[in-house]
Design a protein around this motif. Structure first.
Motif, PDB file in Angstrom:
ATOM      1  N   VAL A 119       5.357   5.363 -14.533  1.00 51.74           N
ATOM      2  CA  VAL A 119       6.524   5.088 -16.279  1.00 51.74           C
ATOM      3  C   VAL A 119       6.672   6.374 -17.172  1.00 51.74           C
ATOM      4  O   VAL A 119       7.652   5.826 -17.691  1.00 51.74           O
ATOM      5  CB  VAL A 119       5.717   3.502 -16.543  1.00 51.74           C
ATOM      6  CG1 VAL A 119       6.531   3.313 -17.525  1.00 51.74           C
ATOM      7  CG2 VAL A 119       5.146   2.891 -14.610  1.00 51.74           C
ATOM      8  N   VAL A 120       5.603   6.600 -17.392  1.00 53.38           N
ATOM      9  CA  VAL A 120       5.988   7.614 -19.041  1.00 53.38           C
ATOM     10  C   VAL A 120       7.169   8.360 -18.444  1.00 53.38           C
ATOM     11  O   VAL A 120       7.855   8.002 -19.541  1.00 53.38           O
ATOM     12  CB  VAL A 120       4.459   7.957 -19.124  1.00 53.38           C
ATOM     13  CG1 VAL A 120       5.035   8.907 -20.133  1.00 53.38           C
ATOM     14  CG2 VAL A 120       3.549   7.181 -19.899  1.00 53.38           C
ATOM     15  N   ILE A 121       6.440   9.346 -17.001  1.00 56.21           N
ATOM     16  CA  ILE A 121       7.652   9.874 -17.039  1.00 56.21           C
ATOM     17  C   ILE A 121       9.043   9.529 -17.116  1.00 56.21           C
ATOM     18  O   ILE A 121      10.097   9.734 -17.341  1.00 56.21           O
ATOM     19  CB  ILE A 121       7.549  11.453 -15.579  1.00 56.21           C
ATOM     20  CG1 ILE A 121       5.475  11.630 -15.538  1.00 56.21           C
ATOM     21  CG2 ILE A 121       8.302  11.906 -15.155  1.00 56.21           C
ATOM     22  CD1 ILE A 121       5.683  12.357 -14.555  1.00 56.21           C
ATOM     23  N   ALA A 122       8.884   8.582 -15.672  1.00 54.96           N
ATOM     24  CA  ALA A 122      10.277   8.134 -16.439  1.00 54.96           C
ATOM     25  C   ALA A 122      11.131   7.875 -17.339  1.00 54.96           C
ATOM     26  O   ALA A 122      12.396   8.338 -17.331  1.00 54.96           O
ATOM     27  CB  ALA A 122      10.583   6.557 -15.462  1.00 54.96           C
ATOM     28  N   ILE A 123      10.799   7.475 -18.000  1.00 54.70           N
ATOM     29  CA  ILE A 123      11.269   6.884 -19.919  1.00 54.70           C
ATOM     30  C   ILE A 123      11.472   8.065 -20.143  1.00 54.70           C
ATOM     31  O   ILE A 123      12.800   7.939 -20.414  1.00 54.70           O
ATOM     32  CB  ILE A 123       9.910   5.976 -20.398  1.00 54.70           C
ATOM     33  CG1 ILE A 123      10.146   4.699 -19.973  1.00 54.70           C
ATOM     34  CG2 ILE A 123      11.229   5.393 -21.812  1.00 54.70           C
ATOM     35  CD1 ILE A 123       9.051   3.380 -20.528  1.00 54.70           C
ATOM     36  N   PHE A 124      10.098   9.169 -20.202  1.00 54.95           N
ATOM     37  CA  PHE A 124      11.023  10.536 -21.246  1.00 54.95           C
ATOM     38  C   PHE A 124      11.992  11.143 -19.862  1.00 54.95           C
ATOM     39  O   PHE A 124      13.156  11.433 -21.323  1.00 54.95           O
ATOM     40  CB  PHE A 124       9.986  11.489 -20.670  1.00 54.95           C
ATOM     41  CG  PHE A 124       9.770  12.594 -21.299  1.00 54.95           C
ATOM     42  CD1 PHE A 124       9.801  12.904 -22.625  1.00 54.95           C
ATOM     43  CD2 PHE A 124      10.609  13.630 -20.064  1.00 54.95           C
ATOM     44  CE1 PHE A 124      10.270  14.024 -22.925  1.00 54.95           C
ATOM     45  CE2 PHE A 124      10.164  14.873 -20.569  1.00 54.95           C
ATOM     46  CZ  PHE A 124      10.594  15.399 -21.549  1.00 54.95           C
TER      47      PHE A 124
END
Lengths: 288, 469
Positions: free
Chosen positions: A260-265
């Motif tokens: 999720v963190v990678i996706a948002i970034f």
């Protein structure tokens, strides 16, 4: 054949075809394998060598210049959180794989989209192929990919590329077609060559929509990483698959949160890049 | 004057079998019956445009005018016939020749401006120069000059979206002018603008054209615009050119009922100019003349006042009969002391009639038409102004009916009407002796030629105007 009880051995045919293909084009598969895994290895090395804090600061700096301080702050906290979940190496591995897959997908998708916009028969051929690629369950790609490249990063990357490619082509074609015909005519009327019209008029004006396509490609690629984990691509996908196999809830959740963190970034940064295209800047200047 | 654009028998057919459509059209088929084979957008269009001319192609939407203009610079290739631009055959030219012609000889202004939204106004204006490969600083400098020429000084750093429609089209115009081509194609260039701005742009275009002497081919669906701008107008209908002529010709001698109906709504007061209705006058006198000569001239011209001119025919003022008589009685040597200027109203030959009504109704004497050096060209008596408003109708005696040969050639009721109008004006003029009655001499000639009709009068004026060009 019994008409009341039909059975077409399509799967066998495909299998036979694949066996023949692998035999005949081993050299091609080797080249693809070499390029994809090579790219992955290089990127992974670059991402994982520095101390994690340095890497976080670099990512935050990218976010800052692309999207502003809010996204930069999120990047700092988000990736620090990932490190705290003990998913740092997996995350860098996944990031490298996603970037490789997205780059290759775009290198294929954008020129193909432009070609489809310009040549109508290309569009006619490409459309059903894209429909096929998108509607075929992603898992079904994995098996032939393993056949061709054995297990590792490459089959994961190939399956990801195929799955993530279609919106890139579609949105590029749409973007080029949407460019005001009068503006294109203006280019022609002043004696511009078609190359000039493409690079100086059509692509700049199509850029916001093309960037929306890029964004879609990235999101689809990320959604494939878990599946890529199944064929031994490792990374966060591998961790999630491990979590499933061992019913290890903490591991699956922690790896999932890192995705999720990678996706948002990636989403925020690419969306912001879309807003930085010349035409969007002009639009903003006009609104001010 | 040389022919710069020549279209001969141009056809443009969209669809799978253009040649078949052309063949059938040449055999006399209607394009409506051929829609299954293809859409004929332009049918057998032939015309020549001369250097320095504003040639207007006028037609309603779907008449093929936008397609026609695009065959002139090869944006559409022709299905049949040929287009020659400055001696180059566009219809057979390869793409590099076409690009050269477009870059050097033919530029274009578009209906919806077609500016590059991601570039500044200055960069947009420099676009044609960029394609020609001019270095950046030089082309931006040049673009700035052209922006100044169209009145956009200081807007170069803005983006097109920051400008109003009229200003955006000025950028489009600057871009086309910066290319310094001989020919300018304008595709409904002012149609997207609101009426006030449109008028302003039309005037600016005429002004620029008189300075730069471009050959302009202008597409419009607005007849008033066509009449205002066009030296000659080609009227298109259903893909065909139905008439080519000056605005006066189209107004006074419509080729068919369609055009006649079309021009009905034209505000002819804006098309016809002072030059087209002005009359010669004999009621003039040199400033050096004495009062006795003035008295004789008054008698000869049967009027109550004289225009006073110097040796160059420059209008200095007027003298009234009363003052001339008094001066003669007092034994003055010249009329210089009794010249009056107060009642004199001067107008320019290109002033539209619409602007003559107010001064004419206020003035006691006929309006005086002068050129840029104040020299007398003629006068506009009030009766001429009124006469110009009478619709000439299709049968005005001298002009034979164009199509229906069966129609009897008689003085039409409208001509008869203008005749009686003349008569009424005549008596009116006689009844007010204080007015300068040199008009009456003209009224006589006007009345005498009344059955020739206004058509003849305006045609004469057209010639006068052509002489001016």
């Amino acid at each position: 054949m019994d008409f009341m009880n039909p059975r077409l051995p399509v799967g066998d045919w495909v299998n036979d075809f694949l066996t023949w293909f692998i035999g005949a084009f081993q050299w091609l598969l080797d080249i693809i394998n070499f390029i994809l895994s090579g790219l992955y290895e290089v990127l992974y090395l670059v991402f994982s060598s520095p101390i994690y804090l340095v890497m976080i600061i670099i990512l935050a700096a990218i976010a800052f210049f692309a999207a502003g301080w809010k996204v930069a702050l999120f990047t700092l906290i988000g990736f620090y959180f990932v490190r705290a979940l003990d998913q740092w190496d997996n995350t860098m591995s996944t990031l490298a794989l996603v970037i490789v897959a997205v780059l290759v997908a775009l290198i294929i998708a954008i020129p193909l989209g432009i070609l489809a916009a310009k040549v109508s028969w290309v569009s006619t051929v490409v459309k059903p192929v894209l429909d096929f690629m998108q509607s075929m369950p992603a898992l079904a790609y994995l098996v032939p990919a393993i056949l061709m490249f054995s297990i590792g990063q490459t089959p994961g990357a190939v399956a990801t590329i195929i799955f993530a490619l279609p919106p890139g082509v579609r949105l590029t074609e749409l973007a080029i077609r949407q460019v005001n015909t009068e503006v294109v005519e203006a280019g022609q009327a002043f004696g511009a060559s078609s190359g000039h019209i493409l690079s100086k008029i059509q692509i700049p004006l199509a850029m916001p929509t093309i960037m929306a396509g890029v964004n879609q490609v990235i999101m689809l690629a990320l959604s494939m990483v878990v599946l890529a984990g199944m064929v031994g691509a490792g990374g966060l996908g591998g961790a999630v698959v491990g979590g499933i196999q061992n019913v290890d809830v903490p591991l699956a959740v922690e790896a999932g949160l890192a995705v999720v963190v990678i996706a948002i970034f990636l989403d925020r940064v690419t969306a912001a890049l879309g807003r930085k295209t010349p035409i969007e800047r002009a639009r903003k200047a006009a609104a001010a | 004057m040389s022919v710069v654009v020549k279209a001969s028998h141009v056809y443009k057919v969209f669809g799978k079998r253009p040649n078949e459509v052309i063949k059938r059209l040449e055999e006399g088929a209607d394009r409506k019956d051929l829609t299954k084979l293809g859409t004929a957008a332009v049918i057998d269009a032939s015309f020549e445009v001369e250097e320095g001319e504003i040639f207007v192609v006028m037609g309603l939407s779907g008449s093929g005018k936008s397609t026609l203009i695009r065959t002139l610079n090869g944006l559409w290739d022709t299905s049949g016939g040929s287009v020659e631009v400055l001696g180059t055959d566009i219809s057979t030219a390869d793409s590099s020749t076409l690009r050269k012609v477009r870059g050097k000889h033919v530029s274009m202004v578009f209906q919806h401006f077609a500016l590059l939204p991601h570039r500044t106004v200055r960069e947009n204006a420099a676009y044609s120069l960029e394609i020609q490969g001019m270095p950046k600083n030089q082309r931006l400098e040049k673009a700035e000059e052209w922006l100044k020429a169209v009145g956009l000084d200081g807007w170069g750093d803005k983006y097109p979206q920051q400008l109003s429609g009229g200003m955006q089209q000025r950028v489009g115009l600057a871009r086309a002018l910066a290319a310094e081509t001989d020919i300018l194609l304008m595709d409904e260039a002012f149609s997207a603008l609101d009426p006030l701005i449109r008028r302003e742009m039309q005037e600016q275009l005429v002004e620029l054209q008189s300075k730069l002497n471009k050959t302009i081919i202008f597409i419009t669906h607005d007849l008033n615009e066509a009449m205002f701008l066009g030296d000659r107008i080609a009227v298109m209908r259903d893909g065909r050119i139905v008439q080519i002529g000056t605005s006066e010709e189209i107004l006074t001698q419509p080729a068919d009922d369609y055009i006649a109906e079309f021009v009905q709504d034209v505000d002819r007061t804006r098309v016809l100019t002072a030059a087209s209705i002005m009359r010669e006058t004999k009621a003039t006198i040199s400033i050096e003349a004495g009062p006795r000569l003035a008295m004789r001239t008054l008698e000869d011209s049967n009027s109550s006042g004289l225009l006073v001119l110097d040796d160059n025919r420059t209008v200095l003022g007027m003298v009234s009969d009363r003052n001339v008589v008094r001066a003669a009685r007092e034994g003055q040597q010249t009329i210089a002391d009794i010249v009056e200027k107060t009642d004199l109203f001067t107008v320019r030959p290109e002033t539209p009639i619409s602007e003559l009504f107010a001064p004419s109704s206020a003035a006691k004497v006929p309006l005086t038409v002068i050129d840029e050096n104040q020299r007398l060209l003629g006068i506009v008596p009030r009766v001429a102004l009124l006469n110009s408003m009478a619709d000439p109708g299709p049968a005005t005696g001298e002009i034979p009916p164009v199509q229906e040969a069966s129609e009897p050639v008689v003085v039409s009721p409208s001509a008869a009407e203008s005749d009686s109008e003349d008569g009424a004006a005549f008596t009116d003029e006689q009844a007010t002796p204080t007015e300068v009655a040199d008009a009456s001499a003209d009224v006589e000639s006007a009345a005498g030629s009344a059955d020739e009709g206004t058509g003849a009068a305006t045609r004469g004026a057209t010639d006068a105007e052509r002489g001016k060009h």
